[in-house]
Design a protein around this motif. Structure first.
Motif, PDB file in Angstrom:
ATOM      1  N   PRO A  18       0.812  -1.226   0.000  1.00 29.92           N
ATOM      2  CA  PRO A  18       0.000   0.000   0.000  1.00 29.92           C
ATOM      3  C   PRO A  18       0.844   1.274   0.000  1.00 29.92           C
ATOM      4  N   ALA A  19       2.001   1.238   0.660  1.00 31.10           N
ATOM      5  CA  ALA A  19       2.863   2.424   0.697  1.00 31.10           C
ATOM      6  C   ALA A  19       3.406   2.762  -0.679  1.00 31.10           C
ATOM      7  N   VAL A  20       3.729   1.741  -1.460  1.00 34.57           N
ATOM      8  CA  VAL A  20       4.188   1.967  -2.833  1.00 34.57           C
ATOM      9  C   VAL A  20       3.032   2.462  -3.691  1.00 34.57           C
ATOM     10  N   GLN A  21       1.881   1.854  -3.551  1.00 33.62           N
ATOM     11  CA  GLN A  21       0.720   2.244  -4.351  1.00 33.62           C
ATOM     12  C   GLN A  21       0.321   3.696  -4.111  1.00 33.62           C
ATOM     13  N   SER A  22       0.418   4.150  -2.867  1.00 33.12           N
ATOM     14  CA  SER A  22       0.005   5.512  -2.526  1.00 33.12           C
ATOM     15  C   SER A  22       1.076   6.549  -2.824  1.00 33.12           C
ATOM     16  N   GLY A  23       2.300   6.093  -3.092  1.00 34.78           N
ATOM     17  CA  GLY A  23       3.389   7.028  -3.341  1.00 34.78           C
ATOM     18  C   GLY A  23       4.061   7.524  -2.076  1.00 34.78           C
ATOM     19  N   THR A  24       3.711   6.934  -0.932  1.00 32.15           N
ATOM     20  CA  THR A  24       4.356   7.299   0.332  1.00 32.15           C
ATOM     21  C   THR A  24       5.838   6.980   0.285  1.00 32.15           C
ATOM     22  N   VAL A  25       6.191   5.878  -0.392  1.00 34.95           N
ATOM     23  CA  VAL A  25       7.590   5.518  -0.615  1.00 34.95           C
ATOM     24  C   VAL A  25       7.791   5.284  -2.111  1.00 34.95           C
ATOM     25  N   ASP A  26       9.034   5.301  -2.535  1.00 36.33           N
ATOM     26  CA  ASP A  26       9.335   5.115  -3.961  1.00 36.33           C
ATOM     27  C   ASP A  26       9.394   3.635  -4.351  1.00 36.33           C
ATOM     28  N   CYS A  27       9.886   2.825  -3.429  1.00 34.20           N
ATOM     29  CA  CYS A  27       9.989   1.401  -3.730  1.00 34.20           C
ATOM     30  C   CYS A  27      10.086   0.602  -2.448  1.00 34.20           C
ATOM     31  N   ASP A  80       8.648 -20.515 -10.298  1.00 33.94           N
ATOM     32  CA  ASP A  80       9.815 -19.632 -10.259  1.00 33.94           C
ATOM     33  C   ASP A  80       9.467 -18.271  -9.665  1.00 33.94           C
ATOM     34  N   GLU A  81       8.265 -17.780  -9.980  1.00 36.41           N
ATOM     35  CA  GLU A  81       7.887 -16.451  -9.492  1.00 36.41           C
ATOM     36  C   GLU A  81       7.831 -16.399  -7.973  1.00 36.41           C
ATOM     37  N   GLU A  82       7.637 -17.555  -7.359  1.00 35.38           N
ATOM     38  CA  GLU A  82       7.491 -17.579  -5.903  1.00 35.38           C
ATOM     39  C   GLU A  82       8.825 -17.628  -5.169  1.00 35.38           C
ATOM     40  N   ILE A  83       9.913 -17.851  -5.879  1.00 37.71           N
ATOM     41  CA  ILE A  83      11.223 -17.836  -5.231  1.00 37.71           C
ATOM     42  C   ILE A  83      12.120 -16.726  -5.779  1.00 37.71           C
ATOM     43  N   ASN A  84      11.632 -15.976  -6.757  1.00 33.40           N
ATOM     44  CA  ASN A  84      12.380 -14.834  -7.282  1.00 33.40           C
ATOM     45  C   ASN A  84      12.045 -13.597  -6.459  1.00 33.40           C
ATOM     46  N   ILE A  85      13.062 -12.980  -5.884  1.00 32.24           N
ATOM     47  CA  ILE A  85      12.879 -11.827  -4.998  1.00 32.24           C
ATOM     48  C   ILE A  85      13.140 -10.545  -5.786  1.00 32.24           C
ATOM     49  N   GLY A  86      12.179  -9.618  -5.767  1.00 30.74           N
ATOM     50  CA  GLY A  86      12.314  -8.401  -6.559  1.00 30.74           C
ATOM     51  C   GLY A  86      12.029  -7.126  -5.782  1.00 30.74           C
ATOM     52  N   ILE A  87      12.225  -6.011  -6.454  1.00 23.67           N
ATOM     53  CA  ILE A  87      12.004  -4.674  -5.886  1.00 23.67           C
ATOM     54  C   ILE A  87      10.730  -4.110  -6.493  1.00 23.67           C
ATOM     55  N   SER A  88       9.777  -3.736  -5.661  1.00 25.82           N
ATOM     56  CA  SER A  88       8.494  -3.255  -6.165  1.00 25.82           C
ATOM     57  C   SER A  88       8.443  -1.735  -6.219  1.00 25.82           C
ATOM     58  N   VAL A  89       7.819  -1.213  -7.277  1.00 26.45           N
ATOM     59  CA  VAL A  89       7.613   0.222  -7.461  1.00 26.45           C
ATOM     60  C   VAL A  89       6.159   0.456  -7.849  1.00 26.45           C
ATOM     61  N   LYS A 112       2.975   1.213  -9.970  1.00 22.87           N
ATOM     62  CA  LYS A 112       2.666   0.882 -11.354  1.00 22.87           C
ATOM     63  C   LYS A 112       2.831   2.100 -12.249  1.00 22.87           C
ATOM     64  N   GLY A 113       3.536   1.907 -13.347  1.00 18.18           N
ATOM     65  CA  GLY A 113       3.752   2.990 -14.296  1.00 18.18           C
ATOM     66  C   GLY A 113       4.987   3.825 -14.048  1.00 18.18           C
ATOM     67  N   ASN A 114       5.690   3.575 -12.937  1.00 21.71           N
ATOM     68  CA  ASN A 114       6.905   4.348 -12.655  1.00 21.71           C
ATOM     69  C   ASN A 114       8.084   3.724 -13.398  1.00 21.71           C
ATOM     70  N   THR A 115       8.046   3.852 -14.715  1.00 20.22           N
ATOM     71  CA  THR A 115       9.051   3.204 -15.561  1.00 20.22           C
ATOM     72  C   THR A 115      10.439   3.828 -15.416  1.00 20.22           C
ATOM     73  N   GLU A 116      10.480   5.111 -15.115  1.00 20.12           N
ATOM     74  CA  GLU A 116      11.782   5.776 -14.983  1.00 20.12           C
ATOM     75  C   GLU A 116      12.586   5.150 -13.845  1.00 20.12           C
ATOM     76  N   LEU A 117      11.953   5.008 -12.682  1.00 20.29           N
ATOM     77  CA  LEU A 117      12.655   4.415 -11.549  1.00 20.29           C
ATOM     78  C   LEU A 117      12.924   2.936 -11.800  1.00 20.29           C
ATOM     79  N   LEU A 118      11.946   2.241 -12.347  1.00 19.76           N
ATOM     80  CA  LEU A 118      12.102   0.816 -12.599  1.00 19.76           C
ATOM     81  C   LEU A 118      13.261   0.550 -13.562  1.00 19.76           C
ATOM     82  N   ASP A 119      13.349   1.349 -14.628  1.00 17.33           N
ATOM     83  CA  ASP A 119      14.443   1.184 -15.586  1.00 17.33           C
ATOM     84  C   ASP A 119      15.794   1.458 -14.926  1.00 17.33           C
ATOM     85  N   GLY A 120      15.817   2.471 -14.053  1.00 18.54           N
ATOM     86  CA  GLY A 120      17.056   2.792 -13.354  1.00 18.54           C
ATOM     87  C   GLY A 120      17.500   1.663 -12.445  1.00 18.54           C
TER      88      GLY A 120
END
Length: 296
Positions: free
Chosen positions: A114-123, A249-258, A260-268
Motif C-alpha cells: 500500500p505504501a508503494v501504491q500511494s506514493g508514500t515511498v518510492d519502492c 519460479d515467481e514464488e522464489i524470485n525476490i524483486g524490488i516493487s515500485v 505501477k507505471g513508474n518506468t523511470e525508476l524501474l528502468d534505473g
C-alpha cells in the motif's frame, strides 16, 4: 584663517560622509551575496533526489534494526535507530549509482505494498517474492535474489531426520503471514496442523524455538540466518529431491516493487541490477548473514 578652517571642516565632513556611504554600500553588497548564497544552497537542497525505500527492518538477513551505523547501516526515517542487511546493501548500491540520497522507511509487512501504491515511498526492497498477485498491484524489477524454500526444525526434533516433505506428515507448523511459505507450502504437508500465521519472521522463529510448533517453512537466507542465531535449529533443504515443496519460479524470485507505471525508476533499478552477477548477490547475502546482530 577662518576661510582655511571652514575649508578643512568641509573636507573632513565630505570624507566622513563618503566613508559612511561606502560602508553602507559594502554592507548591502555583503548581504546580497549572503542572500544569494543561501538561496543557492536552498535551491540545491530542494532539487536533491531522495529515494525512499520501505522495508520491515526486522527480517534478517534481508533487513534488521540496530542501534548504530556500524557496517554501513543507514538511519531509519523518524527514528534514532539504523537499518542494515542485504536489502540495505542493495538499496545503497542503487541510490549511489542513480545519484539519490537514500532514506529508509520502516513499515509492517502488510503496509509495504500500500505504501508503494500511494506514493508514500518510492519502492520496497524487503525480500518480496514476485508473485502474480503482487504484480496486479505493483511493478517489479528483475530479481535481486533467488531464494529456494526450506524448512527449519529443532535439532533434537523427531522431524530432524526427514528426507522430504512426506516425512512431515501430521506436523504442527506455521510460517509468516502473507508469504508463499504459509499460503502455498504448508498446505502441501499431509495432515498438517497449520497454526496461525505469524506477523513477522522473528515471531515465526520464536514459535519454533519455544516449542510451540514442530517446524516452520521459510527461504534459505532466512533459515541460514536463523541457524546462526539459534544453534539448536536445523535447516532441511529438499531442493535436490523429488519430495519437495512445489512452487513456481515467481514464488522464489525476490524483486524490488515500485508504483505501477513508474518506468523511470524501474528502468534505473534494472540498469543497476543488470551489472550484478549471481556471485555478487551471494557474496552480499553471505556478508549480511555474517554481521546480523544475533549471529555475533
Amino acid at each position: 584663517m577662518k576661510k582655511k578652517l571652514l575649508a578643512g571642516l568641509l573636507t573632513l565632513t565630505m570624507a566622513v560622509s563618503m566613508a559612511a556611504c561606502g560602508s553602507k554600500a559594502a554592507d548591502t553588497t555583503t548581504k546580497d551575496a549572503s542572500g544569494a548564497a543561501a538561496a543557492a544552497t536552498e535551491k540545491t537542497a530542494d532539487t536533491s533526489k531522495v529515494l525512499k525505500v520501505a522495508m520491515e527492518c526486522g527480517y534478517a538477513p534481508y533487513n534488521w534494526t540496530q542501534a548504530d551505523d556500524s557496517n554501513g547501516a543507514v538511519a531509519i526515517n523518524d527514528s534514532s535507530d539504523y537499518a542494515y542487511g542485504y536489502d540495505v546493501m542493495i538499496a545503497k548500491k542503487i541510490a549511489d549509482e542513480l545519484g539519490y540520497d537514500l532514506q529508509i522507511v520502516k513499515l509492517d509487512w502488510d503496509s509495504l505494498v500500500p505504501a508503494v501504491q500511494s506514493g508514500t515511498v518510492d519502492c520496497v526492497i524487503a525480500g518480496q517474492s514476485i508473485t502474480s498477485d503482487r504484480l496486479e498491484m505493483v511493478d517489479f524489477s528483475k530479481p535481486y535474489y533467488y531464494a529456494s524454500i526450506v524448512s527449519l526444525v529443532k535439532s533434537d526434533s523427531s522431524y530432524a531426520s526427514a528426507k522430504g516433505i512426506t516425512d512431515f506428515k501430521g506436523a504442527t507448523c506455521t510460517s509468516q503471514l502473507g508469504t508463499v511459505w504459509y499460503d502455498t507450502c504448508l498446505p502441501q504437508i499431509a495432515d498438517a496442523d497449520i497454526q496461525a500465521a505469524q506477523e513477522s519472521a522473528p515471531a515465526m522463529l520464536v514459535t519454533l524455538e519455544s516449542g510451540r510448533t514442530d517446524l516452520v517453512v521459510t527461504d534459505k537466507p532466512t533459515a541460514m540466518a536463523a541457524c546462526a542465531a539459534y544453534p539448536d535449529m536445523k535447516m532441511l533443504d529438499f531442493s535436490d529431491t523429488d519430495d519437495n515443496f512445489e512452487v513456481s519460479d515467481e514464488e522464489i524470485n525476490i524483486g524490488i516493487s515500485v508504483k505501477k507505471g513508474n518506468t523511470e525508476l524501474l528502468d534505473g533499478i534494472n540498469s543497476v541490477l543488470d551489472k550484478m552477477t549471481t556471485d555478487d548477490f551471494d557474496q552480499m547475502m553471505n556478508e549480511a548473514i555474517s554481521v546480523q546482530p544475533l549471529s555475533e
